[in-house]
Design an enzyme around this catalytic site. Structure first.
Site, PDB file in Angstrom:
ATOM      1  N   ASP A 119       0.851  -1.190   0.000  1.00 38.86           N
ATOM      2  CA  ASP A 119       0.000   0.000   0.000  1.00 38.86           C
ATOM      3  C   ASP A 119       0.889   1.242   0.000  1.00 38.86           C
ATOM      4  O   ASP A 119       1.792   1.370   0.831  1.00 38.86           O
ATOM      5  CB  ASP A 119      -0.907   0.007   1.228  1.00 38.86           C
ATOM      6  CG  ASP A 119      -1.958   1.098   1.146  1.00 38.86           C
ATOM      7  OD1 ASP A 119      -2.999   0.855   0.505  1.00 38.86           O
ATOM      8  OD2 ASP A 119      -1.736   2.187   1.719  1.00 38.86           O
ATOM      9  N   GLU A 162      -4.612   2.532  -4.288  1.00 35.37           N
ATOM     10  CA  GLU A 162      -3.159   2.441  -4.190  1.00 35.37           C
ATOM     11  C   GLU A 162      -2.709   1.127  -3.560  1.00 35.37           C
ATOM     12  O   GLU A 162      -1.567   1.004  -3.108  1.00 35.37           O
ATOM     13  CB  GLU A 162      -2.600   3.611  -3.375  1.00 35.37           C
ATOM     14  CG  GLU A 162      -3.006   3.640  -1.921  1.00 35.37           C
ATOM     15  CD  GLU A 162      -4.321   4.347  -1.649  1.00 35.37           C
ATOM     16  OE1 GLU A 162      -4.516   4.800  -0.516  1.00 35.37           O
ATOM     17  OE2 GLU A 162      -5.156   4.462  -2.577  1.00 35.37           O
TER      18      GLU A 162
END
Length: 241
Positions: A119, A162
């Site tokens: 992430d 993301e």
């Protein structure tokens, strides 16, 4: 009349009327007139066949071209359905389906598999500060960087926003952790120039390995997710396994 009837029955316009006469009379003139007419009909029929063949060839070429175009579009649609259009990584559904199939095979072979969940740190700040165009460039840069470290059998997926994941067949926890460390360092050291702006960013990693009891990729995902949250809680830009 029998010769005319024969032409009509056979539709063979190459035949000619032959009365075997030598006198130049009305009958011979009629024969010449009918043969001239047959010659014209033969030429017209030949031209018609050529025109029909030309149209058939054009139609076949058009169909072949359209079929090729449809095949190309179909391949593009398949690619769009399987891959994230921005980064080229597998989309969430295709990643989990592919990883599940691989996991099932590896478990049957009693081979290990590792799962890395990633992430990008503070990615919302990148979008809010520099705009979504720059944010997209960052995502593309990250996916390209990760892909450059992977083997042919490894798969990369964008799970959403993301968040990305890697499935590593025939890979134990030590090798997976080592790969995650190399990726973290490569991203931390990298800088991205977009429209005169220099962008830097970091990534957090959660790493886990398959266990004998695992029959679903979801089990690896959940464990990696817990490790990832641990990396976030400990300050980000780190690998937890």
């Amino acid at each position: 009349m029998s010769q005319v009837d024969d032409v009509q029955r056979s539709q063979n316009f190459s035949k000619r009327i032959n009365l075997s006469i030598t006198e130049n009379n009305e009958v011979s003139k009629l024969q010449d007139h009918m043969n001239n007419m047959l010659s014209a009909m033969e030429a017209g029929h030949k031209q018609l066949l050529e025109d029909e063949q030309a149209k058939r060839n054009w139609l076949e070429d058009a169909v072949a071209k359209r079929t090729e175009e449809l095949q190309i579009l179909n391949e593009k649609l398949k690619d769009l359905a399987a891959n994230d259009s921005l980064t080229g990584a597998l989309n969430r559904g295709n990643f989990f389906e592919t990883a599940q199939n691989l996991l099932r095979t590896l478990q049957a072979q009693r081979s290990p598999a590792s799962f890395i969940l990633m992430d990008l740190d503070h990615f919302k700040t990148v979008n809010d500060t520099h705009g979504h165009f720059v944010g997209d460039k960052v995502l593309m840069h990250f996916a390209h960087t990760v892909q450059s470290f992977l083997r042919e059998q490894d798969i990369l997926g964008r799970l959403g926003g993301e968040e990305f994941a890697i499935f590593l067949p025939d890979t134990g926890i030590e090798d997976a952790g080592h790969l995650a460390d190399k990726l973290r360092q490569a991203i931390t050291k990298a800088s991205l120039d977009v429209d005169g702006k220099t962008i830097t960013y970091t990534v957090s990693f959660g790493v886990t390995v398959s266990e004998a009891k695992d029959n679903s990729i979801d089990a690896l995902f959940k464990r990696a997710d817990l490790k990832l949250y641990g990396a976030k809680d400990k300050g980000r830009d780190r690998v937890e396994r």
